[in-house]
Design a protein around this motif. Structure first.
Motif, PDB file in Angstrom:
ATOM      1  N   VAL A 263     -11.465  33.959 112.979  1.00  0.00           N
ATOM      2  CA  VAL A 263     -11.141  32.574 113.346  1.00  0.00           C
ATOM      3  C   VAL A 263     -11.037  31.702 112.098  1.00  0.00           C
ATOM      4  O   VAL A 263     -10.147  30.847 111.993  1.00  0.00           O
ATOM      5  CB  VAL A 263     -12.188  32.017 114.328  1.00  0.00           C
ATOM      6  CG1 VAL A 263     -11.986  30.527 114.556  1.00  0.00           C
ATOM      7  CG2 VAL A 263     -12.118  32.763 115.651  1.00  0.00           C
ATOM      8  N   LEU A 264     -11.935  31.898 111.138  1.00  0.00           N
ATOM      9  CA  LEU A 264     -11.870  31.136 109.893  1.00  0.00           C
ATOM     10  C   LEU A 264     -10.528  31.317 109.192  1.00  0.00           C
ATOM     11  O   LEU A 264      -9.989  30.383 108.599  1.00  0.00           O
ATOM     12  CB  LEU A 264     -12.995  31.571 108.952  1.00  0.00           C
ATOM     13  CG  LEU A 264     -14.339  30.864 109.096  1.00  0.00           C
ATOM     14  CD1 LEU A 264     -15.396  31.574 108.270  1.00  0.00           C
ATOM     15  CD2 LEU A 264     -14.234  29.401 108.681  1.00  0.00           C
ATOM     16  N   ARG A 265      -9.978  32.502 109.256  1.00  0.00           N
ATOM     17  CA  ARG A 265      -8.746  32.796 108.534  1.00  0.00           C
ATOM     18  C   ARG A 265      -7.494  32.377 109.286  1.00  0.00           C
ATOM     19  O   ARG A 265      -6.448  32.167 108.668  1.00  0.00           O
ATOM     20  CB  ARG A 265      -8.668  34.296 108.236  1.00  0.00           C
ATOM     21  CG  ARG A 265      -9.706  34.782 107.232  1.00  0.00           C
ATOM     22  CD  ARG A 265      -9.683  36.293 107.113  1.00  0.00           C
ATOM     23  NE  ARG A 265     -10.609  36.776 106.086  1.00  0.00           N
ATOM     24  CZ  ARG A 265     -10.878  38.058 105.877  1.00  0.00           C
ATOM     25  NH1 ARG A 265     -10.294  38.995 106.617  1.00  0.00           N
ATOM     26  NH2 ARG A 265     -11.737  38.406 104.928  1.00  0.00           N
ATOM     27  N   THR A 266      -7.589  32.276 110.626  1.00  0.00           N
ATOM     28  CA  THR A 266      -6.364  32.115 111.411  1.00  0.00           C
ATOM     29  C   THR A 266      -6.312  30.872 112.282  1.00  0.00           C
ATOM     30  O   THR A 266      -5.254  30.569 112.835  1.00  0.00           O
ATOM     31  CB  THR A 266      -6.161  33.339 112.321  1.00  0.00           C
ATOM     32  OG1 THR A 266      -7.275  33.449 113.223  1.00  0.00           O
ATOM     33  CG2 THR A 266      -6.056  34.612 111.492  1.00  0.00           C
ATOM     34  N   CYS A 267      -7.415  30.148 112.437  1.00  0.00           N
ATOM     35  CA  CYS A 267      -7.419  29.007 113.360  1.00  0.00           C
ATOM     36  C   CYS A 267      -6.393  27.965 112.928  1.00  0.00           C
ATOM     37  O   CYS A 267      -6.430  27.478 111.793  1.00  0.00           O
ATOM     38  CB  CYS A 267      -8.810  28.378 113.399  1.00  0.00           C
ATOM     39  SG  CYS A 267      -8.967  27.133 114.725  1.00  0.00           S
ATOM     40  N   PRO A 268      -5.483  27.565 113.811  1.00  0.00           N
ATOM     41  CA  PRO A 268      -4.424  26.616 113.436  1.00  0.00           C
ATOM     42  C   PRO A 268      -4.812  25.151 113.621  1.00  0.00           C
ATOM     43  O   PRO A 268      -4.005  24.263 113.340  1.00  0.00           O
ATOM     44  CB  PRO A 268      -3.282  26.996 114.376  1.00  0.00           C
ATOM     45  CG  PRO A 268      -3.980  27.447 115.618  1.00  0.00           C
ATOM     46  CD  PRO A 268      -5.250  28.120 115.172  1.00  0.00           C
ATOM     47  N   VAL A 269      -6.029  24.887 114.132  1.00  0.00           N
ATOM     48  CA  VAL A 269      -6.497  23.510 114.328  1.00  0.00           C
ATOM     49  C   VAL A 269      -7.815  23.354 113.574  1.00  0.00           C
ATOM     50  O   VAL A 269      -8.485  24.350 113.251  1.00  0.00           O
ATOM     51  CB  VAL A 269      -6.686  23.175 115.826  1.00  0.00           C
ATOM     52  CG1 VAL A 269      -5.376  23.313 116.567  1.00  0.00           C
ATOM     53  CG2 VAL A 269      -7.767  24.054 116.444  1.00  0.00           C
ATOM     54  N   PRO A 270      -8.228  22.124 113.256  1.00  0.00           N
ATOM     55  CA  PRO A 270      -9.536  21.934 112.632  1.00  0.00           C
ATOM     56  C   PRO A 270     -10.636  22.624 113.432  1.00  0.00           C
ATOM     57  O   PRO A 270     -10.641  22.613 114.663  1.00  0.00           O
ATOM     58  CB  PRO A 270      -9.693  20.409 112.635  1.00  0.00           C
ATOM     59  CG  PRO A 270      -8.285  19.912 112.535  1.00  0.00           C
ATOM     60  CD  PRO A 270      -7.479  20.854 113.371  1.00  0.00           C
ATOM     61  N   LEU A 271     -11.566  23.214 112.701  1.00  0.00           N
ATOM     62  CA  LEU A 271     -12.570  24.089 113.286  1.00  0.00           C
ATOM     63  C   LEU A 271     -13.961  23.649 112.833  1.00  0.00           C
ATOM     64  O   LEU A 271     -14.241  23.605 111.640  1.00  0.00           O
ATOM     65  CB  LEU A 271     -12.303  25.524 112.830  1.00  0.00           C
ATOM     66  CG  LEU A 271     -13.306  26.616 113.195  1.00  0.00           C
ATOM     67  CD1 LEU A 271     -13.319  26.860 114.696  1.00  0.00           C
ATOM     68  CD2 LEU A 271     -12.945  27.904 112.453  1.00  0.00           C
ATOM     69  N   LEU A 272     -14.830  23.304 113.794  1.00  0.00           N
ATOM     70  CA  LEU A 272     -16.218  22.961 113.461  1.00  0.00           C
ATOM     71  C   LEU A 272     -17.096  24.142 113.822  1.00  0.00           C
ATOM     72  O   LEU A 272     -17.155  24.571 114.971  1.00  0.00           O
ATOM     73  CB  LEU A 272     -16.686  21.717 114.211  1.00  0.00           C
ATOM     74  CG  LEU A 272     -18.042  21.179 113.716  1.00  0.00           C
ATOM     75  CD1 LEU A 272     -18.050  19.652 113.711  1.00  0.00           C
ATOM     76  CD2 LEU A 272     -19.202  21.697 114.567  1.00  0.00           C
ATOM     77  N   LEU A 273     -17.792  24.667 112.814  1.00  0.00           N
ATOM     78  CA  LEU A 273     -18.648  25.839 112.973  1.00  0.00           C
ATOM     79  C   LEU A 273     -20.088  25.513 112.608  1.00  0.00           C
ATOM     80  O   LEU A 273     -20.342  24.778 111.667  1.00  0.00           O
ATOM     81  CB  LEU A 273     -18.171  26.976 112.059  1.00  0.00           C
ATOM     82  CG  LEU A 273     -16.863  27.672 112.447  1.00  0.00           C
ATOM     83  CD1 LEU A 273     -16.363  28.501 111.281  1.00  0.00           C
ATOM     84  CD2 LEU A 273     -17.052  28.548 113.667  1.00  0.00           C
ATOM     85  N   SER A 274     -21.018  26.094 113.364  1.00  0.00           N
ATOM     86  CA  SER A 274     -22.443  26.026 113.031  1.00  0.00           C
ATOM     87  C   SER A 274     -23.033  27.402 113.245  1.00  0.00           C
ATOM     88  O   SER A 274     -22.584  28.166 114.095  1.00  0.00           O
ATOM     89  CB  SER A 274     -23.173  25.003 113.902  1.00  0.00           C
ATOM     90  OG  SER A 274     -22.786  23.695 113.587  1.00  0.00           O
ATOM     91  N   HIS A 275     -24.096  27.681 112.490  1.00  0.00           N
ATOM     92  CA  HIS A 275     -24.749  28.990 112.600  1.00  0.00           C
ATOM     93  C   HIS A 275     -26.252  28.806 112.832  1.00  0.00           C
ATOM     94  O   HIS A 275     -26.883  27.995 112.155  1.00  0.00           O
ATOM     95  CB  HIS A 275     -24.510  29.790 111.318  1.00  0.00           C
ATOM     96  CG  HIS A 275     -25.268  31.081 111.276  1.00  0.00           C
ATOM     97  ND1 HIS A 275     -25.018  32.107 112.180  1.00  0.00           N
ATOM     98  CD2 HIS A 275     -26.271  31.510 110.474  1.00  0.00           C
ATOM     99  CE1 HIS A 275     -25.838  33.118 111.908  1.00  0.00           C
ATOM    100  NE2 HIS A 275     -26.615  32.785 110.890  1.00  0.00           N
TER     101      HIS A 275
END
Length: 275
Positions: A263-275
Protein backbone atom coordinates in the motif's frame (compact mmCIF):
# COMPACT_ATOMS: atom_id res chain seq x y z
CA UNK A 1 -8.77 17.48 19.14
CA UNK A 2 -6.36 18.62 16.44
CA UNK A 3 -2.82 18.25 15.21
CA UNK A 4 -0.89 21.14 16.75
CA UNK A 5 2.62 20.17 15.70
CA UNK A 6 3.18 18.92 12.14
CA UNK A 7 6.52 17.70 10.80
CA UNK A 8 7.11 17.65 7.05
CA UNK A 9 10.06 15.81 5.54
CA UNK A 10 11.98 17.79 2.93
CA UNK A 11 14.49 16.63 0.33
CA UNK A 12 15.47 17.58 -3.23
CA UNK A 13 12.93 15.31 -4.90
CA UNK A 14 10.53 16.52 -7.60
CA UNK A 15 7.50 16.37 -5.28
CA UNK A 16 8.92 18.27 -2.31
CA UNK A 17 7.10 21.50 -3.10
CA UNK A 18 3.77 19.69 -3.47
CA UNK A 19 4.41 17.96 -0.14
CA UNK A 20 5.25 21.25 1.56
CA UNK A 21 2.15 22.93 0.14
CA UNK A 22 -0.03 20.11 1.47
CA UNK A 23 1.59 20.31 4.91
CA UNK A 24 1.03 24.07 4.99
CA UNK A 25 -2.64 23.61 4.08
CA UNK A 26 -3.06 21.07 6.88
CA UNK A 27 -1.26 23.31 9.37
CA UNK A 28 -3.51 26.23 8.44
CA UNK A 29 -6.62 24.12 8.95
CA UNK A 30 -5.58 22.94 12.42
CA UNK A 31 -3.63 26.02 13.54
CA UNK A 32 -0.49 23.91 13.85
CA UNK A 33 3.17 24.77 14.21
CA UNK A 34 4.93 23.50 11.09
CA UNK A 35 8.41 22.03 11.33
CA UNK A 36 10.40 21.25 8.20
CA UNK A 37 13.16 18.64 8.35
CA UNK A 38 15.63 18.42 5.46
CA UNK A 39 17.07 14.91 5.33
CA UNK A 40 18.45 13.06 2.34
CA UNK A 41 21.40 10.75 1.63
CA UNK A 42 24.64 12.36 0.50
CA UNK A 43 26.01 11.26 -2.86
CA UNK A 44 29.59 11.92 -1.74
CA UNK A 45 31.12 8.75 -0.26
CA UNK A 46 33.96 10.74 1.30
CA UNK A 47 31.54 12.99 3.15
CA UNK A 48 29.45 10.02 4.28
CA UNK A 49 32.50 8.32 5.77
CA UNK A 50 33.57 11.57 7.46
CA UNK A 51 30.01 12.17 8.76
CA UNK A 52 29.86 15.68 7.32
CA UNK A 53 27.84 17.30 4.55
CA UNK A 54 29.35 17.62 1.10
CA UNK A 55 29.17 20.92 -0.78
CA UNK A 56 26.39 19.42 -2.88
CA UNK A 57 24.32 18.50 0.19
CA UNK A 58 24.90 21.90 1.81
CA UNK A 59 23.68 23.63 -1.35
CA UNK A 60 20.60 21.40 -1.43
CA UNK A 61 19.93 22.20 2.23
CA UNK A 62 20.22 25.94 1.54
CA UNK A 63 17.67 25.68 -1.27
CA UNK A 64 15.36 23.69 0.99
CA UNK A 65 15.59 26.27 3.76
CA UNK A 66 14.87 29.13 1.35
CA UNK A 67 11.84 27.31 -0.07
CA UNK A 68 10.49 26.55 3.40
CA UNK A 69 10.98 30.08 4.71
CA UNK A 70 9.41 31.70 1.64
CA UNK A 71 6.32 29.51 1.76
CA UNK A 72 6.01 29.78 5.53
CA UNK A 73 6.17 33.56 5.39
CA UNK A 74 3.54 33.66 2.64
CA UNK A 75 1.25 31.39 4.66
CA UNK A 76 1.45 33.39 7.88
CA UNK A 77 2.11 30.21 9.87
CA UNK A 78 4.58 29.70 12.68
CA UNK A 79 7.28 27.18 11.94
CA UNK A 80 10.94 26.27 11.84
CA UNK A 81 13.32 24.58 9.39
CA UNK A 82 16.02 22.10 10.40
CA UNK A 83 18.67 20.23 8.42
CA UNK A 84 20.62 17.13 9.38
CA UNK A 85 24.36 17.45 9.97
CA UNK A 86 25.18 14.83 7.33
CA UNK A 87 23.58 12.43 4.90
CA UNK A 88 24.71 8.94 5.85
CA UNK A 89 21.90 6.55 4.81
CA UNK A 90 21.04 5.07 8.22
CA UNK A 91 21.47 8.44 9.93
CA UNK A 92 18.79 9.92 7.65
CA UNK A 93 16.31 7.18 8.50
CA UNK A 94 17.06 7.18 12.23
CA UNK A 95 16.81 10.96 12.58
CA UNK A 96 13.50 11.23 10.72
CA UNK A 97 12.12 8.55 13.04
CA UNK A 98 13.31 10.42 16.14
CA UNK A 99 12.07 13.82 14.95
CA UNK A 100 8.69 12.26 14.16
CA UNK A 101 8.27 11.17 17.77
CA UNK A 102 8.05 14.84 18.80
CA UNK A 103 5.27 15.72 16.34
CA UNK A 104 1.53 15.04 16.27
CA UNK A 105 1.66 14.16 12.57
CA UNK A 106 4.51 13.55 10.12
CA UNK A 107 4.09 14.22 6.39
CA UNK A 108 6.21 12.12 4.04
CA UNK A 109 6.28 11.54 0.29
CA UNK A 110 5.70 8.24 -1.48
CA UNK A 111 8.84 6.80 -3.03
CA UNK A 112 8.92 7.12 -6.82
CA UNK A 113 11.02 4.40 -8.40
CA UNK A 114 11.00 6.20 -11.73
CA UNK A 115 12.51 9.41 -10.31
CA UNK A 116 16.27 10.09 -10.30
CA UNK A 117 17.85 8.57 -7.19
CA UNK A 118 19.89 11.66 -6.35
CA UNK A 119 18.27 14.01 -3.86
CA UNK A 120 15.47 11.77 -2.60
CA UNK A 121 14.97 9.90 0.65
CA UNK A 122 15.74 6.18 1.00
CA UNK A 123 13.01 3.88 -0.30
CA UNK A 124 12.52 2.26 3.12
CA UNK A 125 12.17 5.58 4.96
CA UNK A 126 8.37 5.63 4.98
CA UNK A 127 7.97 2.12 6.29
CA UNK A 128 10.60 2.59 8.98
CA UNK A 129 9.06 5.85 10.22
CA UNK A 130 5.57 4.32 10.29
CA UNK A 131 6.70 1.25 12.22
CA UNK A 132 9.12 2.92 14.62
CA UNK A 133 8.01 6.49 15.34
CA UNK A 134 4.92 5.69 17.40
CA UNK A 135 3.12 8.54 15.62
CA UNK A 136 0.64 8.80 12.75
CA UNK A 137 2.29 9.29 9.37
CA UNK A 138 0.65 10.87 6.33
CA UNK A 139 2.18 9.65 3.05
CA UNK A 140 1.40 11.65 -0.10
CA UNK A 141 1.49 9.95 -3.52
CA UNK A 142 4.32 10.90 -5.85
CA UNK A 143 1.80 11.90 -8.54
CA UNK A 144 -0.73 14.70 -8.22
CA UNK A 145 -1.37 17.70 -6.01
CA UNK A 146 -3.33 17.70 -2.76
CA UNK A 147 -4.79 21.09 -1.85
CA UNK A 148 -7.56 19.34 0.12
CA UNK A 149 -6.99 16.22 2.22
CA UNK A 150 -9.57 14.56 4.41
CA UNK A 151 -12.94 15.78 3.13
CA UNK A 152 -13.87 12.25 2.03
CA UNK A 153 -12.14 9.68 4.24
CA UNK A 154 -12.02 5.90 3.85
CA UNK A 155 -11.10 3.89 6.96
CA UNK A 156 -9.81 0.33 6.61
CA UNK A 157 -11.11 -1.67 9.57
CA UNK A 158 -10.50 -5.24 10.76
CA UNK A 159 -10.84 -4.67 14.54
CA UNK A 160 -7.13 -5.40 15.10
CA UNK A 161 -4.85 -3.31 17.35
CA UNK A 162 -3.25 -1.40 14.48
CA UNK A 163 -6.61 -0.49 12.98
CA UNK A 164 -7.84 0.82 16.33
CA UNK A 165 -4.67 2.88 16.73
CA UNK A 166 -5.03 4.37 13.25
CA UNK A 167 -8.68 5.20 13.87
CA UNK A 168 -7.81 7.10 17.04
CA UNK A 169 -4.86 8.90 15.44
CA UNK A 170 -7.00 9.96 12.49
CA UNK A 171 -9.80 11.43 14.63
CA UNK A 172 -8.94 15.07 13.76
CA UNK A 173 -9.45 14.21 10.09
CA UNK A 174 -12.60 12.19 10.75
CA UNK A 175 -14.23 14.93 12.82
CA UNK A 176 -13.60 17.52 10.09
CA UNK A 177 -14.59 15.28 7.14
CA UNK A 178 -17.68 15.70 5.02
CA UNK A 179 -17.93 11.95 4.39
CA UNK A 180 -16.46 8.95 6.20
CA UNK A 181 -16.68 5.41 4.83
CA UNK A 182 -15.57 2.47 6.96
CA UNK A 183 -14.35 -0.42 4.82
CA UNK A 184 -14.54 -3.58 6.90
CA UNK A 185 -12.31 -6.44 5.84
CA UNK A 186 -13.80 -9.88 6.48
CA UNK A 187 -11.64 -13.01 6.41
CA UNK A 188 -12.45 -16.68 6.14
CA UNK A 189 -11.19 -16.97 9.74
CA UNK A 190 -14.01 -14.76 11.02
CA UNK A 191 -16.48 -16.59 13.32
CA UNK A 192 -19.95 -17.37 11.96
CA UNK A 193 -22.63 -14.77 12.62
CA UNK A 194 -24.32 -15.18 15.98
CA UNK A 195 -21.48 -17.08 17.64
CA UNK A 196 -19.82 -14.00 19.16
CA UNK A 197 -21.26 -11.72 21.89
CA UNK A 198 -22.72 -8.44 20.71
CA UNK A 199 -20.25 -5.55 20.97
CA UNK A 200 -20.54 -1.84 20.34
CA UNK A 201 -20.40 -1.13 16.63
CA UNK A 202 -17.70 1.05 15.12
CA UNK A 203 -20.27 3.48 13.74
CA UNK A 204 -21.69 3.91 17.25
CA UNK A 205 -18.19 4.63 18.57
CA UNK A 206 -17.57 7.22 15.85
CA UNK A 207 -20.96 8.83 16.51
CA UNK A 208 -19.88 9.46 20.11
CA UNK A 209 -17.07 11.56 18.62
CA UNK A 210 -19.44 13.49 16.39
CA UNK A 211 -18.52 11.51 13.27
CA UNK A 212 -21.27 10.25 10.97
CA UNK A 213 -20.03 7.35 8.87
CA UNK A 214 -21.23 4.69 6.44
CA UNK A 215 -19.90 1.15 6.40
CA UNK A 216 -19.20 -1.32 3.62
CA UNK A 217 -17.81 -4.86 3.78
CA UNK A 218 -15.84 -7.17 1.57
CA UNK A 219 -14.47 -10.66 2.11
CA UNK A 220 -10.83 -11.47 1.58
CA UNK A 221 -9.78 -14.79 0.09
CA UNK A 222 -6.16 -14.15 -0.90
CA UNK A 223 -3.26 -11.70 -0.74
CA UNK A 224 -4.98 -9.47 -3.31
CA UNK A 225 -6.79 -7.91 -0.36
CA UNK A 226 -4.73 -4.72 -0.45
CA UNK A 227 -5.52 -4.08 -4.11
CA UNK A 228 -9.19 -4.67 -3.34
CA UNK A 229 -8.98 -2.22 -0.44
CA UNK A 230 -7.38 0.44 -2.65
CA UNK A 231 -10.04 -0.12 -5.31
CA UNK A 232 -12.83 0.27 -2.74
CA UNK A 233 -11.24 3.46 -1.45
CA UNK A 234 -11.03 4.93 -4.94
CA UNK A 235 -14.62 3.89 -5.70
CA UNK A 236 -15.78 5.75 -2.59
CA UNK A 237 -14.12 8.94 -3.90
CA UNK A 238 -11.81 9.11 -0.90
CA UNK A 239 -9.11 11.78 -0.72
CA UNK A 240 -7.62 10.06 2.35
CA UNK A 241 -7.24 6.40 3.32
CA UNK A 242 -6.72 5.55 7.00
CA UNK A 243 -5.32 2.15 7.96
CA UNK A 244 -3.23 0.35 10.52
CA UNK A 245 0.31 -0.60 9.54
CA UNK A 246 1.79 -4.01 10.17
CA UNK A 247 5.40 -5.02 10.49
CA UNK A 248 6.38 -8.65 11.05
CA UNK A 249 2.85 -9.71 11.84
CA UNK A 250 -0.61 -8.57 10.87
CA UNK A 251 -3.69 -9.66 9.01
CA UNK A 252 -4.07 -13.45 8.91
CA UNK A 253 -3.87 -13.35 5.12
CA UNK A 254 -0.71 -11.24 4.90
CA UNK A 255 2.89 -12.27 5.38
CA UNK A 256 5.34 -10.16 7.37
CA UNK A 257 3.83 -6.78 6.68
CA UNK A 258 3.78 -7.22 2.91
CA UNK A 259 0.37 -5.56 2.68
CA UNK A 260 1.56 -2.38 4.38
CA UNK A 261 4.60 -2.22 2.11
CA UNK A 262 2.44 -2.75 -0.97
CA UNK A 263 0.00 0.00 0.00
CA UNK A 264 2.86 2.39 0.79
CA UNK A 265 4.26 1.88 -2.70
CA UNK A 266 1.02 1.93 -4.69
CA UNK A 267 -1.67 3.94 -2.88
CA UNK A 268 -2.92 6.64 -5.29
CA UNK A 269 -4.49 8.83 -2.55
CA UNK A 270 -3.01 10.34 0.63
CA UNK A 271 -2.52 7.59 3.18
CA UNK A 272 -2.56 7.93 6.99
CA UNK A 273 -0.85 5.01 8.72
CA UNK A 274 -0.33 4.15 12.38
CA UNK A 275 1.34 1.16 13.98
Amino acid sequence: MAYKHILVHLDSGPQVETRLDAAIALAKTSGAFLRGLFAQPDRSATSVIARRSSDHLEQAAARSEALFRDKLQASGLQGQWHGLSHGEHNHVIREVIIWSRFADLTVLGQFDRSAPADGVAPEELNEQVVLNSGRPVLVLPFAGTFPVIGKRVAVAWNAEREAARALSDAMPFLQAADEVTVITVLTQAAPPAGTEPQRIGLLDHLALHGVTADQTHFKVTDIGAMDALLARSIDSGADLLVMGAHGHYGFPFLHRGGGTRHVLRTCPVPLLLSH
